[in-house]
Design a protein around this motif. Sequence first.
Motif, PDB file in Angstrom:
ATOM      1  N   ARG A   1     -66.369  -0.356 -57.656  1.00  0.00           N
ATOM      2  CA  ARG A   1     -67.513  -0.647 -58.507  1.00  0.00           C
ATOM      3  C   ARG A   1     -68.780  -0.021 -57.926  1.00  0.00           C
ATOM      4  O   ARG A   1     -69.576   0.565 -58.651  1.00  0.00           O
ATOM      5  N   SER A   2     -68.942  -0.138 -56.634  1.00  0.00           N
ATOM      6  CA  SER A   2     -70.133   0.409 -55.990  1.00  0.00           C
ATOM      7  C   SER A   2     -70.179   1.931 -56.106  1.00  0.00           C
ATOM      8  O   SER A   2     -71.222   2.497 -56.379  1.00  0.00           O
ATOM      9  N   LEU A   3     -69.041   2.571 -55.901  1.00  0.00           N
ATOM     10  CA  LEU A   3     -69.007   4.026 -56.007  1.00  0.00           C
ATOM     11  C   LEU A   3     -69.228   4.480 -57.446  1.00  0.00           C
ATOM     12  O   LEU A   3     -69.877   5.488 -57.692  1.00  0.00           O
ATOM     13  N   ALA A   4     -68.695   3.724 -58.379  1.00  0.00           N
ATOM     14  CA  ALA A   4     -68.905   4.056 -59.797  1.00  0.00           C
ATOM     15  C   ALA A   4     -70.389   3.958 -60.139  1.00  0.00           C
ATOM     16  O   ALA A   4     -70.932   4.795 -60.863  1.00  0.00           O
ATOM     17  N   ASP A   5     -71.049   2.929 -59.603  1.00  0.00           N
ATOM     18  CA  ASP A   5     -72.494   2.774 -59.828  1.00  0.00           C
ATOM     19  C   ASP A   5     -73.253   3.951 -59.221  1.00  0.00           C
ATOM     20  O   ASP A   5     -74.253   4.405 -59.768  1.00  0.00           O
ATOM     21  N   LEU A   6     -72.772   4.403 -58.075  1.00  0.00           N
ATOM     22  CA  LEU A   6     -73.435   5.499 -57.354  1.00  0.00           C
ATOM     23  C   LEU A   6     -73.309   6.817 -58.111  1.00  0.00           C
ATOM     24  O   LEU A   6     -74.223   7.638 -58.093  1.00  0.00           O
ATOM     25  N   ASN A   7     -72.182   6.998 -58.796  1.00  0.00           N
ATOM     26  CA  ASN A   7     -71.898   8.238 -59.531  1.00  0.00           C
ATOM     27  C   ASN A   7     -72.253   9.465 -58.682  1.00  0.00           C
ATOM     28  O   ASN A   7     -73.086  10.293 -59.053  1.00  0.00           O
TER      29      ASN A   7
ATOM     30  N   VAL B   1     -54.707   7.631 -47.890  1.00  0.00           N
ATOM     31  CA  VAL B   1     -55.539   6.512 -48.347  1.00  0.00           C
ATOM     32  C   VAL B   1     -56.423   5.970 -47.219  1.00  0.00           C
ATOM     33  O   VAL B   1     -57.533   5.491 -47.461  1.00  0.00           O
ATOM     34  N   VAL B   2     -55.947   6.057 -45.973  1.00  0.00           N
ATOM     35  CA  VAL B   2     -56.745   5.582 -44.830  1.00  0.00           C
ATOM     36  C   VAL B   2     -58.003   6.438 -44.691  1.00  0.00           C
ATOM     37  O   VAL B   2     -59.119   5.925 -44.566  1.00  0.00           O
ATOM     38  N   THR B   3     -57.824   7.763 -44.725  1.00  0.00           N
ATOM     39  CA  THR B   3     -58.967   8.679 -44.636  1.00  0.00           C
ATOM     40  C   THR B   3     -59.914   8.468 -45.806  1.00  0.00           C
ATOM     41  O   THR B   3     -61.138   8.454 -45.645  1.00  0.00           O
ATOM     42  N   ILE B   4     -59.350   8.288 -46.993  1.00  0.00           N
ATOM     43  CA  ILE B   4     -60.171   8.106 -48.201  1.00  0.00           C
ATOM     44  C   ILE B   4     -61.009   6.842 -48.102  1.00  0.00           C
ATOM     45  O   ILE B   4     -62.191   6.836 -48.470  1.00  0.00           O
ATOM     46  N   LYS B   5     -60.430   5.767 -47.588  1.00  0.00           N
ATOM     47  CA  LYS B   5     -61.189   4.514 -47.443  1.00  0.00           C
ATOM     48  C   LYS B   5     -62.343   4.685 -46.448  1.00  0.00           C
ATOM     49  O   LYS B   5     -63.430   4.133 -46.633  1.00  0.00           O
ATOM     50  N   LEU B   6     -62.106   5.459 -45.389  1.00  0.00           N
ATOM     51  CA  LEU B   6     -63.181   5.733 -44.425  1.00  0.00           C
ATOM     52  C   LEU B   6     -64.282   6.557 -45.079  1.00  0.00           C
ATOM     53  O   LEU B   6     -65.479   6.319 -44.850  1.00  0.00           O
ATOM     54  N   LEU B   7     -63.882   7.533 -45.899  1.00  0.00           N
ATOM     55  CA  LEU B   7     -64.868   8.349 -46.623  1.00  0.00           C
ATOM     56  C   LEU B   7     -65.669   7.479 -47.596  1.00  0.00           C
ATOM     57  O   LEU B   7     -66.899   7.593 -47.672  1.00  0.00           O
ATOM     58  N   GLU B   8     -64.985   6.611 -48.328  1.00  0.00           N
ATOM     59  CA  GLU B   8     -65.666   5.720 -49.272  1.00  0.00           C
ATOM     60  C   GLU B   8     -66.718   4.867 -48.562  1.00  0.00           C
ATOM     61  O   GLU B   8     -67.847   4.735 -49.028  1.00  0.00           O
ATOM     62  N   ARG B   9     -66.307   4.281 -47.447  1.00  0.00           N
ATOM     63  CA  ARG B   9     -67.216   3.410 -46.705  1.00  0.00           C
ATOM     64  C   ARG B   9     -68.447   4.186 -46.224  1.00  0.00           C
ATOM     65  O   ARG B   9     -69.580   3.710 -46.342  1.00  0.00           O
ATOM     66  N   ALA B  10     -68.204   5.391 -45.695  1.00  0.00           N
ATOM     67  CA  ALA B  10     -69.324   6.209 -45.200  1.00  0.00           C
ATOM     68  C   ALA B  10     -70.258   6.605 -46.341  1.00  0.00           C
ATOM     69  O   ALA B  10     -71.486   6.636 -46.170  1.00  0.00           O
TER      70      ALA B  10
ATOM     71  N   THR C   1     -60.614   7.025 -55.672  1.00  0.00           N
ATOM     72  CA  THR C   1     -62.072   6.922 -55.844  1.00  0.00           C
ATOM     73  C   THR C   1     -62.519   7.073 -57.296  1.00  0.00           C
ATOM     74  O   THR C   1     -63.636   6.698 -57.644  1.00  0.00           O
ATOM     75  N   LYS C   2     -61.653   7.663 -58.124  1.00  0.00           N
ATOM     76  CA  LYS C   2     -62.013   8.006 -59.520  1.00  0.00           C
ATOM     77  C   LYS C   2     -63.154   9.025 -59.561  1.00  0.00           C
ATOM     78  O   LYS C   2     -63.878   9.132 -60.547  1.00  0.00           O
ATOM     79  N   ILE C   3     -63.305   9.777 -58.470  1.00  0.00           N
ATOM     80  CA  ILE C   3     -64.347  10.801 -58.380  1.00  0.00           C
ATOM     81  C   ILE C   3     -63.701  12.182 -58.441  1.00  0.00           C
ATOM     82  O   ILE C   3     -62.728  12.452 -57.733  1.00  0.00           O
TER      83      ILE C   3
ATOM     84  N   ALA D   1     -54.659  11.887 -54.144  1.00  0.00           N
ATOM     85  CA  ALA D   1     -54.982  10.525 -53.717  1.00  0.00           C
ATOM     86  C   ALA D   1     -56.483  10.256 -53.798  1.00  0.00           C
ATOM     87  O   ALA D   1     -56.914   9.178 -54.212  1.00  0.00           O
ATOM     88  N   PHE D   2     -57.288  11.246 -53.424  1.00  0.00           N
ATOM     89  CA  PHE D   2     -58.745  11.063 -53.468  1.00  0.00           C
ATOM     90  C   PHE D   2     -59.208  10.764 -54.891  1.00  0.00           C
ATOM     91  O   PHE D   2     -59.957   9.820 -55.131  1.00  0.00           O
TER      92      PHE D   2
END
Length: 209
Positions: A15-21, A84-93, A121-123, A116-117
């Motif tokens: 949700r946060s990343l979607a808001d960030l667009n 998915v582990v790398t992607i979650k770290l990227l999302e958090r950063a 992330t839906k990005i 996977a990205f």
Amino acid sequence: MGTAVGAVDNKETARSLADLNPSVVFVLGGPGSGKGTQCANIVKHFGYTHLSAGDLLRAERNSGSENGTMISNMIKEGQIVPAVVTIKLLERAMLESGNDKFLIDGFPRNEENRAAFEDVTKIVPSFVLYFDCSEEEMERRLLSRNQGREDDNVETIRKRFKVFLESTKKVLEYYNAQGKVRKIDAGRPIEEVFQSVKGIFGPKNEKAD
């Protein structure tokens, strides 16, 4: 029960990343192609946040966290850390940066990473910045930079170059079919390369001094 590798509150993150667009640019190039130097220039001139997938994994591994221990153990056992582990770290950063423009350096390394990205992330990236440099030039740069260190001998460099080409070929083909690959001749001097980079990002994106 322990926390799963890379576990984050998925709904909250999505949700946060979607808001960030966010605007995301994948940055790819072989060892010695100069992408790190050019990423620093892009950050300075265009206000992007530079995220290195490798650096994030190393930082997490050294953090002493449960995730970090799992990553460290997987690497020690010769296992590949799941995308998915790398992607979650990227999302958090990305969420912690406070920015909405990102250079993701050295990722996706292969087709699995790419799929996977976008799935997690839906990005979809704005484009892929590809620093194209001959094996001979990258060899020359790495040997010169490291003064022939044991871990950067010709044989090792050639192996790294081959792995890079084989793993990223499908990623580049996928995005090229969508007209999203921006290829830069990275065999030239740094300033010349950056002039080409500036032409891609455009003056409208340049930061005011």
